[in-house]
Design a protein around this motif. Structure first.
Motif, mmCIF file in Angstrom:
data_model
loop_
_atom_site.group_PDB
_atom_site.id
_atom_site.type_symbol
_atom_site.label_atom_id
_atom_site.label_comp_id
_atom_site.label_asym_id
_atom_site.label_seq_id
_atom_site.Cartn_x
_atom_site.Cartn_y
_atom_site.Cartn_z
ATOM 1 N N TRP A 56 59.903 -26.623 6.632
ATOM 2 C CA TRP A 56 59.258 -27.255 6.186
ATOM 3 C C TRP A 56 59.585 -28.285 5.140
ATOM 4 C CZ3 TRP A 56 58.619 -27.946 1.023
ATOM 5 C CH2 TRP A 56 59.201 -27.629 0.287
ATOM 6 N N PRO A 57 60.639 -28.368 4.486
ATOM 7 C CA PRO A 57 60.663 -29.433 4.028
ATOM 8 C C PRO A 57 61.070 -31.263 5.428
ATOM 9 C CG PRO A 57 62.283 -28.537 3.586
ATOM 10 C CD PRO A 57 61.279 -28.345 4.581
ATOM 11 N N LEU A 58 61.511 -31.033 6.087
ATOM 12 C CA LEU A 58 61.740 -31.628 7.865
ATOM 13 C C LEU A 58 60.250 -32.269 8.052
ATOM 14 C CD1 LEU A 58 64.857 -31.036 9.233
ATOM 15 C CD2 LEU A 58 64.337 -32.627 7.647
ATOM 16 N N LEU A 59 59.234 -31.294 7.868
ATOM 17 C CA LEU A 59 58.362 -31.183 8.997
ATOM 18 C C LEU A 59 57.168 -32.048 8.041
ATOM 19 C CD1 LEU A 59 57.175 -27.639 9.879
ATOM 20 C CD2 LEU A 59 57.993 -29.694 11.475
ATOM 21 N N LEU A 60 57.280 -31.438 6.211
ATOM 22 C CA LEU A 60 56.211 -32.365 5.687
ATOM 23 C C LEU A 60 57.222 -34.240 5.562
ATOM 24 C CD1 LEU A 60 54.747 -31.946 3.445
ATOM 25 C CD2 LEU A 60 56.273 -31.757 2.259
ATOM 26 N N ILE A 61 57.923 -34.906 5.706
ATOM 27 C CA ILE A 61 58.501 -35.952 6.039
ATOM 28 C C ILE A 61 58.126 -36.775 7.090
ATOM 29 C CG2 ILE A 61 60.983 -36.934 6.069
ATOM 30 C CD1 ILE A 61 62.001 -34.791 4.095
ATOM 31 N N ALA A 62 58.181 -36.236 8.629
ATOM 32 C CA ALA A 62 57.644 -36.912 9.438
ATOM 33 C C ALA A 62 56.323 -36.623 9.517
ATOM 34 C CB ALA A 62 57.741 -35.170 10.491
ATOM 35 N N ALA A 63 55.435 -35.908 8.856
ATOM 36 C CA ALA A 63 53.495 -35.557 8.811
ATOM 37 C C ALA A 63 54.081 -36.848 7.326
ATOM 38 C CB ALA A 63 53.688 -34.522 8.081
ATOM 39 N N TRP A 64 54.695 -37.351 6.504
ATOM 40 C CA TRP A 64 54.396 -38.279 5.665
ATOM 41 C C TRP A 64 54.640 -39.576 6.521
ATOM 42 C CZ3 TRP A 64 52.017 -40.800 1.123
ATOM 43 C CH2 TRP A 64 52.728 -41.461 1.089
ATOM 44 N N PHE A 65 55.146 -40.084 6.968
ATOM 45 C CA PHE A 65 55.790 -40.890 7.509
ATOM 46 C C PHE A 65 54.949 -41.198 8.910
ATOM 47 C CE2 PHE A 65 59.713 -40.596 5.632
ATOM 48 C CZ PHE A 65 59.852 -42.035 5.477
ATOM 49 N N GLY A 66 54.176 -40.075 9.254
ATOM 50 C CA GLY A 66 53.674 -40.163 10.968
ATOM 51 C C GLY A 66 52.134 -40.425 9.906
ATOM 52 N N TYR A 67 51.236 -40.619 8.727
ATOM 53 C CA TYR A 67 50.443 -41.065 7.978
ATOM 54 C C TYR A 67 50.728 -42.338 7.782
ATOM 55 C CZ TYR A 67 47.119 -42.005 4.294
ATOM 56 O OH TYR A 67 45.855 -42.473 3.658
ATOM 57 N N LYS A 68 51.629 -42.493 7.332
ATOM 58 C CA LYS A 68 51.662 -43.937 6.622
ATOM 59 C C LYS A 68 51.831 -44.934 7.844
ATOM 60 C CE LYS A 68 55.024 -45.111 4.113
ATOM 61 N NZ LYS A 68 56.146 -45.908 3.267
ATOM 62 N N TRP A 69 52.310 -44.472 9.137
ATOM 63 C CA TRP A 69 52.312 -45.064 10.739
ATOM 64 C C TRP A 69 50.716 -45.481 11.032
ATOM 65 C CZ3 TRP A 69 50.526 -43.926 15.658
ATOM 66 C CH2 TRP A 69 50.254 -44.817 16.484
ATOM 67 N N TRP A 70 49.668 -44.283 11.137
ATOM 68 C CA TRP A 70 48.620 -44.015 11.328
ATOM 69 C C TRP A 70 47.613 -45.338 10.303
ATOM 70 C CZ3 TRP A 70 44.155 -42.581 8.417
ATOM 71 C CH2 TRP A 70 43.138 -42.720 8.614
ATOM 72 N N ASN A 71 48.327 -45.132 9.068
ATOM 73 C CA ASN A 71 47.475 -45.602 8.379
ATOM 74 C C ASN A 71 47.726 -47.699 7.914
ATOM 75 O OD1 ASN A 71 45.228 -46.070 5.859
ATOM 76 N ND2 ASN A 71 47.119 -47.112 4.956
ATOM 77 N N SER A 72 48.342 -47.305 8.415
ATOM 78 C CA SER A 72 49.033 -48.849 9.033
ATOM 79 C C SER A 72 48.117 -49.732 9.472
ATOM 80 C CB SER A 72 50.425 -48.972 8.448
ATOM 81 O OG SER A 72 51.436 -50.084 8.529
ATOM 82 N N ARG A 73 48.486 -49.093 10.851
ATOM 83 C CA ARG A 73 47.742 -49.520 12.082
ATOM 84 C C ARG A 73 46.605 -49.604 12.102
ATOM 85 N NH1 ARG A 73 50.876 -50.725 16.636
ATOM 86 N NH2 ARG A 73 48.519 -50.259 17.879
ATOM 87 N N ARG A 74 45.300 -47.915 11.110
ATOM 88 C CA ARG A 74 44.461 -48.200 10.623
ATOM 89 C C ARG A 74 43.649 -49.962 10.221
ATOM 90 N NH1 ARG A 74 41.001 -47.784 6.806
ATOM 91 N NH2 ARG A 74 42.467 -46.702 5.408
ATOM 92 N N VAL A 75 44.632 -50.202 9.240
ATOM 93 C CA VAL A 75 44.289 -51.445 8.445
ATOM 94 C C VAL A 75 44.399 -52.643 9.126
ATOM 95 C CG1 VAL A 75 44.870 -52.739 6.008
ATOM 96 C CG2 VAL A 75 44.803 -50.581 6.027
ATOM 97 N N GLN A 76 45.824 -52.501 10.067
ATOM 98 C CA GLN A 76 45.422 -53.525 10.467
ATOM 99 C C GLN A 76 44.564 -53.944 11.468
ATOM 100 O OE1 GLN A 76 49.865 -52.660 12.570
ATOM 101 N NE2 GLN A 76 50.070 -54.860 12.855
ATOM 102 N N GLY A 77 43.631 -52.893 12.517
ATOM 103 C CA GLY A 77 42.126 -53.108 12.648
ATOM 104 C C GLY A 77 41.520 -53.344 12.538
#
Length: 119
Positions: free
Chosen positions: A11-32
């Protein structure tokens, strides 16, 4: 069953992966959103250190280092969107929270300042 056991052990690795996924998604959203935010008069705020800012910055960005932000809020216009950036998105995430806590209504964290160059 093996999948559930693996997930419960990792679960710690899954949580870290989810966090980085959110940061990537949010950054792309703001770019748009960036072209319309700029059209609405957005302030582009870089919260890196002066040395980092001097080594490279996006056009029209204002540099207020994160440690100084709380005492320099009056330099940021209210009533327009604020797009915050830094080197990776961590400091700009903290800046976003600080701005929202101080009544800035529309604050976006684009993450790394280089993403402002791609808009």
């Amino acid at each position: 069953m093996d999948l559930i056991k693996t997930a419960s052990e990792q679960w710690p690795l899954l949580l870290i992966a989810a966090w980085f996924g959110y940061k990537w998604w949010n950054s792309r959203r703001v770019q748009g959103l960036l072209p319309s935010l700029i059209q609405r008069g957005a302030v582009l705020l870089d919260v890196r250190s002066p040395q980092e800012f001097a080594s490279g910055q996006a056009p029209a960005t204002v540099n207020i280092p994160l440690p100084e932000l709380g005492s320099r809020l009056q330099e940021i216009p209210r009533g327009v969107p604020v797009v915050v950036c830094c080197a990776s998105g961590t400091r700009s995430g903290m800046a976003k929270l600080l701005l929202q806590k101080n009544g800035f209504a529309e604050v976006h964290n684009i993450g790394a300042w280089t993403k402002l160059l791609k808009a």
